[in-house]
Scaffold this motif. Structure first.
Motif, short mmCIF file in Angstrom:
data_model
loop_
_atom_site.label_atom_id
_atom_site.label_comp_id
_atom_site.label_asym_id
_atom_site.label_seq_id
_atom_site.Cartn_x
_atom_site.Cartn_y
_atom_site.Cartn_z
N LYS A 1 0.72 -1.30 0.02
CA LYS A 1 -0.14 0.13 -0.02
C LYS A 1 0.74 1.18 0.10
N VAL A 2 1.92 1.49 0.84
CA VAL A 2 2.76 2.34 0.68
C VAL A 2 3.45 2.71 -0.47
N THR A 3 3.95 1.32 -0.99
CA THR A 3 4.79 1.66 -2.42
C THR A 3 3.79 2.11 -3.49
N SER A 4 2.52 1.71 -3.32
CA SER A 4 1.64 2.32 -4.38
C SER A 4 1.15 3.70 -4.05
N ILE A 5 1.14 4.21 -2.92
CA ILE A 5 0.82 5.52 -2.72
C ILE A 5 2.21 6.29 -3.06
N GLY A 6 3.45 5.89 -2.79
CA GLY A 6 4.52 6.62 -3.35
C GLY A 6 4.48 6.80 -4.98
N GLN A 7 4.37 5.34 -5.37
CA GLN A 7 4.24 5.52 -6.80
C GLN A 7 3.33 6.30 -7.62
N SER A 8 2.31 6.39 -7.09
CA SER A 8 1.25 7.32 -7.53
C SER A 8 1.75 8.59 -7.23
N PHE A 9 2.18 9.15 -6.30
CA PHE A 9 2.74 10.39 -6.09
C PHE A 9 3.71 10.52 -6.89
N ALA A 10 4.83 9.84 -7.35
CA ALA A 10 5.84 10.03 -8.18
C ALA A 10 5.32 10.31 -9.58
N GLN A 11 4.34 9.47 -10.07
CA GLN A 11 3.60 9.81 -11.32
C GLN A 11 2.99 11.02 -11.48
N ASP A 12 2.20 11.35 -10.53
CA ASP A 12 1.54 12.68 -10.60
C ASP A 12 2.46 13.85 -10.63
N SER A 13 3.55 13.70 -9.88
CA SER A 13 4.54 14.82 -9.71
C SER A 13 5.23 14.81 -11.12
N GLN A 14 5.54 13.90 -11.76
CA GLN A 14 6.18 13.88 -12.98
C GLN A 14 5.19 14.57 -13.96
N LYS A 15 3.84 14.10 -14.22
CA LYS A 15 3.00 14.38 -15.14
C LYS A 15 2.79 16.03 -14.95
N GLN A 16 2.98 16.62 -13.57
CA GLN A 16 2.77 17.79 -13.25
C GLN A 16 4.08 18.56 -13.68
N ALA A 17 5.06 18.13 -13.86
CA ALA A 17 6.28 18.74 -14.07
C ALA A 17 6.38 18.91 -15.57
N GLU A 18 5.78 17.95 -16.35
CA GLU A 18 5.99 17.71 -17.88
C GLU A 18 5.01 18.74 -18.13
N GLU A 19 3.83 19.05 -17.57
CA GLU A 19 2.99 19.87 -18.05
C GLU A 19 3.41 21.24 -17.77
N ALA A 20 4.12 21.47 -16.65
CA ALA A 20 4.56 22.95 -16.30
C ALA A 20 5.63 23.39 -17.34
N THR A 21 6.38 22.40 -17.54
CA THR A 21 7.53 22.75 -18.47
C THR A 21 6.91 23.03 -20.15
N LYS A 22 5.87 22.02 -20.44
CA LYS A 22 5.29 22.56 -21.79
C LYS A 22 4.48 23.76 -21.79
N ASN A 23 4.06 24.05 -20.59
CA ASN A 23 3.29 25.46 -20.29
C ASN A 23 4.18 26.67 -20.73
N VAL A 24 5.43 26.51 -20.09
CA VAL A 24 6.42 27.67 -19.90
C VAL A 24 6.88 27.70 -21.27
N ASP B 1 5.55 26.81 -24.17
CA ASP B 1 4.47 27.52 -25.01
C ASP B 1 4.23 28.81 -24.89
N LYS B 2 4.31 29.32 -23.44
CA LYS B 2 4.36 30.97 -23.05
C LYS B 2 5.51 31.59 -23.65
N ALA B 3 6.78 30.82 -23.56
CA ALA B 3 7.93 31.55 -24.40
C ALA B 3 7.89 31.64 -25.73
N LYS B 4 7.10 30.89 -26.26
CA LYS B 4 6.91 31.02 -28.07
C LYS B 4 5.96 32.21 -28.10
N GLN B 5 5.25 32.62 -27.35
CA GLN B 5 4.26 33.67 -27.56
C GLN B 5 5.03 34.98 -27.64
#
Length: 118
Positions: A89-112, A114-118
């Protein structure tokens, strides 16, 4: 001048503040889940230990000693299964957090980017 300030504020908000807020919410959710899992495990382990202590206090003869030993073996088996489940259970919680964090970092990088291109 106000339009330039507003644009800078919006860029700062979208590039830094919004992603940080999103990550903080994800982290808080992770710590809440982790703490709850740990508290549940602690409670279960405490209940097992108290139950075993009570069993041993009831030993008065050879028959009750045999029953206490059988109970101890069963409790040890249950404990190992519980530890295995809690670890998963703890491993699953940690993996989920890591995946969510990575997804958010990728989205933030993409957003930055995209904004830089404008």
């Amino acid at each position: 001048m106000n339009k330039a300030t507003d644009k800078t504020t919006q860029q700062f908000e979208s590039a830094f503040v919004s992603p940080m807020r999103s990550y903080t919410l994800t982290a808080l959710d992770y710590y809440d889940q982790l703490f709850s899992a740990q508290m549940d495990a602690f409670r279960a382990y405490s209940d097992m230990a108290i139950s075993q202590a009570r069993t041993w206090l009831d030993v008065k003869d050879a028959d009750s000693f045999k029953k206490a030993m059988e109970s101890q073996q069963k409790t040890a088996s249950n404990f190992m299964e519980r530890v295995k489940g809690d670890t998963e259970k703890v491993t699953s919680i940690g993996q989920s957090f890591a995946q969510d964090s990575q997804k958010q970092a990728e989205e933030a990088t993409k957003n930055v980017a995209d904004k830089a291109k404008q």
